[in-house]
Scaffold this active site. Structure first.
Site, short mmCIF file in Angstrom:
data_model
loop_
_atom_site.label_atom_id
_atom_site.label_comp_id
_atom_site.label_asym_id
_atom_site.label_seq_id
_atom_site.Cartn_x
_atom_site.Cartn_y
_atom_site.Cartn_z
N THR A 125 7.20 -0.80 -2.99
CA THR A 125 7.07 0.05 -4.17
C THR A 125 8.27 0.94 -4.41
O THR A 125 8.95 1.35 -3.46
CB THR A 125 5.83 0.96 -4.00
OG1 THR A 125 5.92 2.06 -4.92
CG2 THR A 125 5.75 1.55 -2.61
N GLU A 127 8.05 3.88 -5.10
CA GLU A 127 7.74 5.19 -4.51
C GLU A 127 8.57 5.40 -3.23
O GLU A 127 8.80 6.53 -2.81
CB GLU A 127 6.24 5.26 -4.21
CG GLU A 127 5.69 6.60 -3.78
CD GLU A 127 5.67 7.69 -4.85
OE1 GLU A 127 5.77 7.39 -6.06
OE2 GLU A 127 5.58 8.87 -4.46
N TYR A 148 2.15 8.07 1.17
CA TYR A 148 2.11 6.70 0.63
C TYR A 148 3.50 6.06 0.69
O TYR A 148 3.68 4.96 1.21
CB TYR A 148 1.60 6.73 -0.82
CG TYR A 148 1.73 5.41 -1.53
CD1 TYR A 148 0.81 4.40 -1.32
CD2 TYR A 148 2.79 5.17 -2.41
CE1 TYR A 148 0.95 3.17 -1.96
CE2 TYR A 148 2.93 3.95 -3.05
CZ TYR A 148 2.01 2.96 -2.82
OH TYR A 148 2.14 1.74 -3.45
N LYS A 152 4.78 2.84 3.09
CA LYS A 152 5.35 1.61 2.51
C LYS A 152 6.78 1.39 3.00
O LYS A 152 7.21 0.27 3.23
CB LYS A 152 5.32 1.70 0.98
CG LYS A 152 3.92 1.58 0.39
CD LYS A 152 3.46 0.12 0.40
CE LYS A 152 2.15 -0.08 -0.31
NZ LYS A 152 1.74 -1.48 -0.37
O1 G4F Z 1 0.06 6.87 -12.56
P1 G4F Z 1 0.42 7.56 -11.31
O2 G4F Z 1 -0.69 8.07 -10.47
O3 G4F Z 1 1.38 6.58 -10.52
P2 G4F Z 1 2.44 6.82 -9.33
O4 G4F Z 1 2.13 8.01 -8.52
O5 G4F Z 1 3.80 6.76 -9.93
O6 G4F Z 1 2.18 5.56 -8.41
C1 G4F Z 1 1.98 4.26 -8.94
O7 G4F Z 1 3.19 3.58 -9.04
C2 G4F Z 1 3.85 3.34 -7.79
C3 G4F Z 1 5.15 2.61 -8.08
O8 G4F Z 1 6.19 3.55 -8.15
C4 G4F Z 1 2.93 2.52 -6.89
F1 G4F Z 1 3.52 2.27 -5.72
C5 G4F Z 1 1.64 3.29 -6.67
O9 G4F Z 1 0.75 2.53 -5.87
C6 G4F Z 1 1.00 3.54 -8.03
O10 G4F Z 1 0.65 2.29 -8.59
O11 G4F Z 1 1.35 8.83 -11.64
C7 G4F Z 1 2.51 8.70 -12.42
C8 G4F Z 1 3.06 10.07 -12.73
C9 G4F Z 1 3.27 10.99 -11.52
O12 G4F Z 1 4.53 11.58 -11.65
C10 G4F Z 1 2.18 12.04 -11.65
O13 G4F Z 1 2.55 13.30 -11.11
O14 G4F Z 1 2.14 10.76 -13.57
C11 G4F Z 1 2.05 12.12 -13.15
N1 G4F Z 1 0.77 12.66 -13.63
C12 G4F Z 1 0.65 13.71 -14.48
N2 G4F Z 1 -0.65 13.97 -14.69
C13 G4F Z 1 -0.45 12.22 -13.29
C14 G4F Z 1 -1.35 13.06 -13.96
N3 G4F Z 1 -0.84 11.20 -12.49
C15 G4F Z 1 -2.18 11.00 -12.37
N4 G4F Z 1 -2.61 9.97 -11.59
N5 G4F Z 1 -3.11 11.80 -12.99
C16 G4F Z 1 -2.75 12.83 -13.81
O15 G4F Z 1 -3.58 13.54 -14.37
#
Ligand code: G4F
Length: 336
Positions: A125, A127, A148, A152
C-alpha cells in the site's frame, strides 16, 4: 484451467478480482472468515453460479491456512486479506500486526512449502510511504506513520523481498487508494457519497468528517485488480506502484460529489469550526476531531510509469466517473 486462491474475497478488491478471474476461466477459491453478519454481499452472484468455492479460514489460524492451500492447490495466490482501516490500526495495533504481518508470513511460508512454484501477490500500500513526499514510486523511501503502514512495510521488506531473494515468485502491488461502489462505508469516499445521497433524499440532515486537507491519489478498484493479475502473469516477480498520478484533497472530493448531486455546497469557518452549507442554507457537514488520525499521511501522488511500461497497465476510469458511479449505486441502494 488455472487455480487461484483469493484471501479477503468478500472485500472490495477480492470481489472485483473474482469477477475478473471468472472472465479468464480460473477455478476460484476464496478464504472467508466467519462473521456474525453476511460477508457475501459482494460475491453472491458468483456463489449462486457456483463460480467460487469458499473455504472458511482465518489469517490468524495456521491450520486453516494449511487446509485452504491443500484444498485450493493454487497456481496463483492473491493475499488481499488484512486489517485495512488505517484509523482503526491506531486503536488495534496488535490485531493489525497479527493479521497484516504474522498471518502473511504463515500463509506465504506454507504456500511455498506446499508448492515452491506458486505465484504470490501481496497487497502492499501507498500508506507505506507515510511522510515521503510525492511523486512516490518503487524507488521512493518508505516512512510509515501508522501501525497499519508499519505492518505493511515490514511485510514488504521481511516477507516479500526476503522470499523473492530466496527465488520465490512473490510480488508487492503498492496500490494507492482505490474506490468503487463496493467500498466499505468507513472509508472517506464511500462515507461521503452515501451520506450526500442520504441528504439529497431527505434521510439525514448532515454528517461529520475529519481532516479535509490530506491529499490522496484515488483510482477505481476495478482497474486496480487488473494490475494485480498482470503482475502474476510476468516471467519475473517484481513490485509495482499502481496509481493514477493525480492527487486531490478530501475537500475537493467532497465538492465534486456535491456538485454531481447539485447541492450547491459552500464552506464557512475554519479548522474544527468549519461547516459545509448547501445552497438552501442547510448545514450538512461538520468537522469532528474524532475522525482525525493521530498521525496523518498528508500527500500521496503515485508514479505508475513502471506498471505502464512493464505491465501495459493504465487506469481506465476517471476520478469523476468513479465518484458518479458510486453516487448512482448509492442512489439505487437507498431508494430500493
Ligand atoms: O478513506 P480513508 O480512510 O483511506 P486511507 O486512510 O487513505 O487508507 C486507504 O488507502 C490506503 C492506500 O493508501 C490503503 F492501504 C488502506 O487500506 C485504505 O484502503 O481516508 C482517506 C483520507 C485520510 O487522510 C483521512 O484522514 O481521508 C481523511 N478523512 C477525513 N475525514 C477521513 C474522514 N477518513 C475517514 N475514513 N473518515 C472520515 O470521516
Amino acid at each position: 484451467m488455472k487455480r487461484a486462491l483469493i484471501t479477503g474475497i468478500t472485500g472490495q478488491d477480492g470481489s472485483y478480482l473474482a469477477d475478473l478471474l471468472e472472465t479468464k476461466d480460473y477455478e476460484i477459491y476464496g478464504l472467508v472468515r466467519r462473521t456474525s453478519t453476511d460477508p457475501f454481499i459482494r460475491i453472491n452472484h458468483l456463489i449462486k453460479n457456483d463460480r467460487v468455492k469458499l473455504i472458511y479460514g482465518n489469517m490468524r489460524d495456521k491450520a486453516t491456512l494449511i487446509r485452504a492451500l491443500e484444498i485450493a492447490k493454487p497456481d496463483e495466490i492473491y493475499n488481499l486479506a488484512g486489517q485495512s482501516d488505517v484509523r482503526i490500526s491506531f486503536d488495534c495495533p496488535d490485531e493489525t500486526w497479527a493479521i497484516n504481518f504474522e498471518g502473511v508470513k504463515m500463509l506465504a511460508d506454507e504456500a511455498f512449502k506446499q508448492n515452491p512454484k506458486v505465484k504470490f501477490y501481496q497487497a502492499s500500500t501507498s500508506e507505506m510511504y507515510g511522510k515521503t513526499q510525492p511523486p512516490q514510486n518503487e524507488a521512493s523511501p518508505f516512512e510509515p506513520v501508522s501501525p497499519y503502514g508499519e505492518s505493511k512495510h515490514k511485510t514488504h521488506t521481511d516477507i516479500v523481498k526476503a522470499l523473492r531473494e530466496k527465488g520465490h515468485f512473490i510480488c508487492s502491488g503498492i496500490l494507492f487508494n482505490h474506490e468503487s461502489p463496493r467500498r466499505g462505508e468507513n472509508f472517506v469516499t464511500r462515507k461521503v457519497t452515501q451520506n450526500l445521497v442520504k441528504i439529497k433524499l431527505g434521510m439525514i440532515e448532515g454528517f461529520e468528517l475529519g481532516n479535509l486537507e490530506a491529499r490522496r491519489d484515488w483510482g477505481f478498484a476495478g482497474d486496480y485488480v487488473n494490475a494485480m493479475w498482470r503482475m502474476l502473469q510476468q516471467e519475473v516477480a517484481d513490485d509495482f506502484v499502481i496509481a493514477t498520478g493525480v492527487s486531490r484533497t478530501i475537500r475537493e472530493m467532497v465538492e465534486m460529489a456535491s456538485e454531481i448531486l447539485d447541492l450547491g455546497l459552500t464552506w464557512q469557518g475554519e479548522g474544527l469550526d468549519e461547516i459545509g452549507i448547501t445552497k438552501d442554507g442547510k448545514i450538512i457537514i461538520r468537522i469532528n476531531k474524532y475522525f482525525y488520525r493521530p498521525n496523518e499521511v498528508d500527500y500521496l501522488r503515485g508514479d505508475a510509469s513502471k506498471a505502464k511500461e512493464v505491465l501495459g497497465w493504465v487506469p481506465q476510469v476517471s476520478f469523476k466517473e468513479m465518484i458518479a458511479m458510486m453516487i448512482e449505486a448509492d442512489q439505487k441502494i437507498l431508494t430500493r
